[in-house]
Motif scaffolding. Structure first.
Motif, PDB file in Angstrom:
ATOM      1  N   ILE A  61       0.800  -1.119   0.060  1.00  0.00           N
ATOM      2  CA  ILE A  61      -0.040   0.199   0.088  1.00  0.00           C
ATOM      3  C   ILE A  61       0.958   1.273  -0.068  1.00  0.00           C
ATOM      4  O   ILE A  61       0.438   2.078  -0.747  1.00  0.00           O
ATOM      5  N   LYS A  62       1.974   1.245   0.751  1.00  0.00           N
ATOM      6  CA  LYS A  62       2.767   2.406   0.976  1.00  0.00           C
ATOM      7  C   LYS A  62       3.414   2.605  -0.516  1.00  0.00           C
ATOM      8  O   LYS A  62       3.708   3.853  -0.877  1.00  0.00           O
ATOM      9  N   LYS A  63       3.756   1.799  -1.298  1.00  0.00           N
ATOM     10  CA  LYS A  63       4.288   2.040  -2.727  1.00  0.00           C
ATOM     11  C   LYS A  63       3.096   2.816  -3.604  1.00  0.00           C
ATOM     12  O   LYS A  63       3.539   3.563  -4.474  1.00  0.00           O
ATOM     13  N   TYR A  64       1.760   2.845  -3.213  1.00  0.00           N
ATOM     14  CA  TYR A  64       0.868   3.345  -4.038  1.00  0.00           C
ATOM     15  C   TYR A  64       0.258   4.318  -3.408  1.00  0.00           C
ATOM     16  O   TYR A  64      -0.221   5.412  -4.155  1.00  0.00           O
ATOM     17  N   MET A  65       0.723   4.704  -2.088  1.00  0.00           N
ATOM     18  CA  MET A  65       0.401   6.095  -1.662  1.00  0.00           C
ATOM     19  C   MET A  65       1.301   7.080  -1.621  1.00  0.00           C
ATOM     20  O   MET A  65       2.104   6.944  -0.720  1.00  0.00           O
ATOM     21  N   GLY A  66       1.434   8.029  -2.439  1.00  0.00           N
ATOM     22  CA  GLY A  66       2.204   8.935  -2.387  1.00  0.00           C
ATOM     23  C   GLY A  66       1.935  10.066  -1.391  1.00  0.00           C
ATOM     24  O   GLY A  66       1.051   9.955  -0.573  1.00  0.00           O
ATOM     25  N   PRO A  67       3.210  10.939  -1.123  1.00  0.00           N
ATOM     26  CA  PRO A  67       2.590  11.847   0.003  1.00  0.00           C
ATOM     27  C   PRO A  67       1.617  12.825  -0.177  1.00  0.00           C
ATOM     28  O   PRO A  67       0.899  13.333   0.631  1.00  0.00           O
ATOM     29  N   TYR A  68       1.112  12.928  -1.596  1.00  0.00           N
ATOM     30  CA  TYR A  68       0.108  13.805  -2.056  1.00  0.00           C
ATOM     31  C   TYR A  68      -1.056  13.028  -2.514  1.00  0.00           C
ATOM     32  O   TYR A  68      -2.081  13.545  -2.794  1.00  0.00           O
ATOM     33  N   GLU A  69      -0.767  11.877  -2.661  1.00  0.00           N
ATOM     34  CA  GLU A  69      -2.052  11.131  -3.252  1.00  0.00           C
ATOM     35  C   GLU A  69      -2.547  10.179  -2.135  1.00  0.00           C
ATOM     36  O   GLU A  69      -1.857   9.355  -1.640  1.00  0.00           O
ATOM     37  N   HIS A  70      -3.919  10.281  -1.903  1.00  0.00           N
ATOM     38  CA  HIS A  70      -4.599   9.315  -0.927  1.00  0.00           C
ATOM     39  C   HIS A  70      -5.980   8.956  -1.427  1.00  0.00           C
ATOM     40  O   HIS A  70      -6.568   9.699  -1.715  1.00  0.00           O
ATOM     41  N   ASP A  71      -5.828   7.492  -1.677  1.00  0.00           N
ATOM     42  CA  ASP A  71      -7.256   6.956  -2.111  1.00  0.00           C
ATOM     43  C   ASP A  71      -7.979   6.638  -0.834  1.00  0.00           C
ATOM     44  O   ASP A  71      -7.359   5.911   0.132  1.00  0.00           O
ATOM     45  N   LYS A  72      -9.016   6.868  -0.891  1.00  0.00           N
ATOM     46  CA  LYS A  72     -10.001   6.443   0.247  1.00  0.00           C
ATOM     47  C   LYS A  72     -10.021   5.280   0.586  1.00  0.00           C
ATOM     48  O   LYS A  72      -9.946   4.680   1.999  1.00  0.00           O
ATOM     49  N   ASN A  73      -9.942   4.189  -0.388  1.00  0.00           N
ATOM     50  CA  ASN A  73      -9.952   2.600  -0.156  1.00  0.00           C
ATOM     51  C   ASN A  73      -8.559   2.311   0.535  1.00  0.00           C
ATOM     52  O   ASN A  73      -8.688   1.658   1.245  1.00  0.00           O
ATOM     53  N   LEU A  74      -7.471   3.111   0.105  1.00  0.00           N
ATOM     54  CA  LEU A  74      -6.060   2.648   0.511  1.00  0.00           C
ATOM     55  C   LEU A  74      -5.933   3.069   1.872  1.00  0.00           C
ATOM     56  O   LEU A  74      -5.428   2.413   3.005  1.00  0.00           O
ATOM     57  N   ASP A  75      -6.604   4.400   1.959  1.00  0.00           N
ATOM     58  CA  ASP A  75      -6.566   4.854   3.481  1.00  0.00           C
ATOM     59  C   ASP A  75      -7.156   3.934   4.407  1.00  0.00           C
ATOM     60  O   ASP A  75      -6.741   3.773   5.593  1.00  0.00           O
ATOM     61  N   GLU A  76      -8.330   3.530   4.201  1.00  0.00           N
ATOM     62  CA  GLU A  76      -9.184   2.735   4.909  1.00  0.00           C
ATOM     63  C   GLU A  76      -8.494   1.301   5.141  1.00  0.00           C
ATOM     64  O   GLU A  76      -8.405   0.689   6.308  1.00  0.00           O
ATOM     65  N   GLU A  77      -7.971   0.867   4.266  1.00  0.00           N
ATOM     66  CA  GLU A  77      -7.060  -0.610   4.245  1.00  0.00           C
ATOM     67  C   GLU A  77      -5.874  -0.415   5.085  1.00  0.00           C
ATOM     68  O   GLU A  77      -5.575  -1.165   5.905  1.00  0.00           O
ATOM     69  N   TRP A  78      -5.024   0.755   4.855  1.00  0.00           N
ATOM     70  CA  TRP A  78      -3.991   1.009   6.025  1.00  0.00           C
ATOM     71  C   TRP A  78      -4.462   0.997   7.492  1.00  0.00           C
ATOM     72  O   TRP A  78      -3.753   0.506   8.187  1.00  0.00           O
ATOM     73  N   GLU A  79      -5.603   1.713   7.673  1.00  0.00           N
ATOM     74  CA  GLU A  79      -6.063   1.708   9.140  1.00  0.00           C
ATOM     75  C   GLU A  79      -6.380   0.466   9.666  1.00  0.00           C
ATOM     76  O   GLU A  79      -6.175   0.154  10.531  1.00  0.00           O
TER      77      GLU A  79
END
Length: 60
Positions: free
Chosen positions: A21-39
């Motif tokens: 997930i970290k590879k797909y989440m740049g410092p300025y790009e945040h996808d809601k689904n990735l954020d939820e999965e991260w949490e």
């Protein structure tokens, strides 16, 4: 498989998922689904750490 081994294996899997997930989440790009999965992953990792600590305490 013992509970300890199962927890350690699950922890490894979650850490790999988190790295992916970290590879797909740049410092300025945040996808809601990735954020939820991260949490979700972080929460499960915290729970695993607590269980591991409890198991280690019982061994001592």
């Amino acid at each position: 498989m013992s509970v300890l081994k199962e927890l350690l294996e699950r922890k490894k899997i979650l850490e790999r998922e988190k790295e992916s997930i970290k590879k797909y989440m740049g410092p300025y790009e945040h996808d809601k689904n990735l954020d939820e999965e991260w949490e979700r992953i972080n929460k499960e990792l915290e729970e695993i750490e607590k269980k591991l600590d409890e198991l280690k305490a019982k061994e001592n």
